[in-house]
Write an enzyme that holds these catalytic residues in place. Structure first.
Site, short mmCIF file in Angstrom:
data_model
loop_
_atom_site.label_atom_id
_atom_site.label_comp_id
_atom_site.label_asym_id
_atom_site.label_seq_id
_atom_site.Cartn_x
_atom_site.Cartn_y
_atom_site.Cartn_z
N GLU A 1 6.89 4.86 7.43
CA GLU A 1 6.53 6.09 6.73
C GLU A 1 7.46 7.23 7.13
O GLU A 1 7.49 7.65 8.29
CB GLU A 1 5.07 6.44 7.01
CG GLU A 1 4.13 5.49 6.27
CD GLU A 1 2.69 5.56 6.72
OE1 GLU A 1 1.86 4.91 6.06
OE2 GLU A 1 2.40 6.25 7.69
N ASN B 1 1.04 11.12 6.16
CA ASN B 1 -0.22 10.84 6.84
C ASN B 1 -1.23 11.97 6.75
O ASN B 1 -2.42 11.76 6.92
CB ASN B 1 0.04 10.42 8.28
CG ASN B 1 0.55 9.00 8.33
OD1 ASN B 1 -0.16 8.08 7.96
ND2 ASN B 1 1.80 8.83 8.72
N THR C 1 -1.47 -1.25 9.16
CA THR C 1 -1.90 -2.59 8.80
C THR C 1 -0.68 -3.37 8.35
O THR C 1 0.01 -3.00 7.41
CB THR C 1 -2.95 -2.58 7.69
OG1 THR C 1 -4.18 -2.14 8.26
CG2 THR C 1 -3.15 -3.98 7.14
N THR D 1 0.87 -1.19 0.00
CA THR D 1 0.00 0.00 0.00
C THR D 1 0.90 1.24 0.00
O THR D 1 1.35 1.67 -1.06
CB THR D 1 -0.98 0.01 1.20
OG1 THR D 1 -0.26 -0.14 2.41
CG2 THR D 1 -2.01 -1.09 1.05
N LYS E 1 3.63 -6.80 4.07
CA LYS E 1 3.42 -5.40 3.72
C LYS E 1 3.15 -4.61 4.99
O LYS E 1 2.71 -5.15 6.01
CB LYS E 1 2.27 -5.22 2.73
CG LYS E 1 0.89 -5.61 3.19
CD LYS E 1 0.12 -4.61 4.02
CE LYS E 1 0.05 -3.23 3.41
NZ LYS E 1 -0.81 -2.35 4.32
N SER F 1 -5.87 12.00 0.24
CA SER F 1 -6.11 12.95 -0.85
C SER F 1 -5.43 12.47 -2.12
O SER F 1 -4.80 11.43 -2.15
CB SER F 1 -5.65 14.33 -0.46
OG SER F 1 -4.30 14.29 -0.05
#
Lengths: 409, 409
Positions: B280, B404, B193, B156, B182, B409
């Site tokens: 991230e 995040n 997740t 993702t 993942k 968007s």
């Protein structure tokens, strides 16, 4: 910029008879900045306080706690910014004692009658000589109407000084309450040093004052932090000079006590909210209300799961009504027997989720509108009991990272 | 960019006899991207799994857990990205069932023999028709050597696909283990997740496989998340086709079981670490080791207090050896009777704090050097027992906020 804090004007902070404040510039962090505050208290002033529960509490906390529980009345407080005297071992304790001893000599009392406080960089030796040599400067400008300068002197990463006054009538006597606070490291409030000093001229007994400081803290500073999860230096001090002339309050069932309790709690809550509104990098003020839980404890778990989630905080920063992140936080908050089908979630006054999913009536543009405002209320109804709690927090922005990545440089 | 993940080459992921993988492009999130993975399993394959403990668990988790504990053997897995089918109420359950039923019809088994998984945006209806209509495309390219495409299909916000293979000898028989995973939302891992699929051709009984998946999870995926604090969709699935030809492993004292356990745990740990390395916005990989505690539980509290602190994570991002923030986190981790004077703190192999303050031998430039590296080890010795734990995390950077804030968007 702080979220909806009206500019503080010096005349808004009312003097408390029996209490004087003086500031000094000791160049602890940088030259030309007030970094020392001395508060002196008239005889018969009663003092109560609550302190951080962090096991690595700072040296001044250890010393202040010890002096406050001693047998002698407190006559002065000394606060420095720029250095927290935390993680400094035995020499930190010695430095806090030396500061108290020095101020005690200057004003003519015992070392144990002085409470020390420090905030700023941790694990650096306290520049105790700078503090001691500048105490006379602070004493030279002692004045009862010096609260505004005092609020400035205790700032660290705060953008604005924080203070508020209230007056109430007790049996026909005017009683004044004035408080100042500092703090702004708010994404995880447990790491922010929060200092609060609230004074009143009301006459009230020591046991009731002890009750008052705990009651007010539980509904203010403890609503922006988790029980036991506090910084090394947090403290809230409540002082009562007793010079208002009211009949001394001696029992907690006295209506006068209820009025005083409400007013002091309001002052404490406003100060705590100002700390959130001035949170590092804050662009939104977020109120998390959790209602109809079985216990206050489980409501608090859910409220902090939401208030601590960086994913929710960044969504608030982005004005994104990301309902899933909020539901996920409710789900992992630790209520083992939570029936998620009973949970209702509101953004502002809009029902956005129920029955384990999006509410049928919810329109994304309504959520969007609420998230765009500078004040966001997230309300969770657990629908399994009668307990509730409220927690205040702020969003997580680019500037939070910038401020905290650059703090020591 | 991910921290020290070597490029994954397709040939590094070894096929597992009895298991085939196929992918499809269903345009769930955007066109031209693999977003469906189907895994088919030969008869007699045993399957075990662990799932999120989030009370708001996603519909596919509810369905997969139910199918896995049913009486029929599992014959296929179907995973979609782009939509998590979480917070979707009863219609989400219906969609997960419909997906399983559709795949079951295509491959000739019962609905209950298919496990569904979803990851992506939450609280949006699952585009179940897109998934169902593209299942034949995935079945058309089923192949045992399709692990690399499978690793790509489950990504993702991941920057890189994540997979690893190991081979061991069991009584002269070569046994292969291949896993993919993942996940990359890692500042608070509880919200990421994480999906993991590990397969082996070893022959092993169902009870031992159940033990294996829990053992490996506790030493891998549970070391990047808090007990009970998981996302709505987390799952780790362990499959054993039994086609390697080894004498079936039936008891946990068999040295063959110990070898298999070690190899599977290594694969799981490497996958979990890759998720952190691809966290991230991550620029640093941080290992937090807490040692000599009274219990593993108290070590875990301290490790997560450090690993979750945004102040420590931003300090790592800034390469700032801010010892005070680490000591403060140790102090508020919740060990009520912690004697801070016994605590020793190391950055890398440098003793930086002891006796409640900075170590006499510590030089700031040594700490600086360690914090500048892309891999940072923070080691805490509590010096009050024999328990220990290790947790992996990453730093908190500008890009975390950016990713995040922009995610939907």
């Amino acid at each position: 910029m702080p979220v909806n804090i009206p500019p503080l004007l010096p005349e808004q902070l009312l003097p408390i008879p029996g209490l004087s404040l003086g500031t000094a510039e000791a160049s602890i962090k940088r030259p030309g900045r007030k970094d020392i505050l001395v508060i002196t208290l008239a005889e018969n002033t009663r003092v109560a306080g609550v302190f951080t529960r962090n096991r690595f509490c700072a040296a001044p906390v250890t010393v202040a706690r010890s002096h406050l529980t001693g047998s002698l009345p407190i006559r002065a407080l000394v606060i420095n910014t720029g250095n927290a005297n935390a993680g400094t071992g035995q020499s930190g304790i010695d430095h806090a004692h030396a500061t108290c001893a020095s101020l005690a000599r200057l004003i003519g009392c015992q070392t144990q009658q002085v409470l020390p406080f420090s905030t700023g960089v941790i694990m650096e030796p306290l520049p105790v000589e700078k503090i001691i040599t500048h105490l006379p400067q602070a004493l030279a400008n002692l004045a009862p109407d010096n609260w505004f300068a005092a609020a400035q002197a205790i700032m660290t990463t705060d953008i604005v000084p924080k203070g508020v006054s209230r007056q109430i009538q007790i049996n026909g006597t005017t009683v004044t309450i004035t408080g100042i606070a500092k703090g702004s490291g708010m994404i995880h409030p447990n790491m922010a040093t929060m200092l609060g000093y609230i004074a009143t001229d009301a006459a009230v007994t020591q046991p009731l004052l002890d009750d008052l400081v705990r009651y007010a803290t539980d509904r203010s500073f403890n609503c922006v932090t988790v029980d036991g999860d506090t910084s090394t230096n947090d403290a809230l001090i409540l002082m009562a000079t007793g010079q208002a002339g009211n009949t001394p309050i001696t029992v907690s069932t006295d209506p006068a006590f209820i009025s005083l309790q409400a007013a002091i709690t309001e002052v404490a809550a406003l100060l705590a909210q100002m700390i959130v509104r001035d949170g590092e990098g804050a662009t939104k003020f977020i109120t998390v209300q959790v209602e109809s839980g079985k216990t206050r404890e489980e409501c608090t778990k859910v409220a902090y799961a939401i208030a601590h989630s960086p994913l929710i905080k960044t969504a608030c920063f982005a004005s994104d009504p990301n309902l899933g992140r909020i539901l996920a936080a409710i789900g992992y908050a630790g209520i083992e027997d939570l029936d998620v089908n009973l949970v209702q979630l509101y953004l502002g006054n809009i029902l956005v989720a129920e029955h384990g999913g999006r509410a049928a009536s919810y329109r994304e543009e309504d959520g969007q509108r609420i998230m765009q405002a500078p004040e966001i209320t997230i309300q969770v109804k657990l629908n399994r009991g009668n307990a509730s709690t409220t927690v205040w927090t702020c969003d997580l922005s680019y500037d939070y990272v910038k401020i905290n990545a650059d703090y020591r440089s």
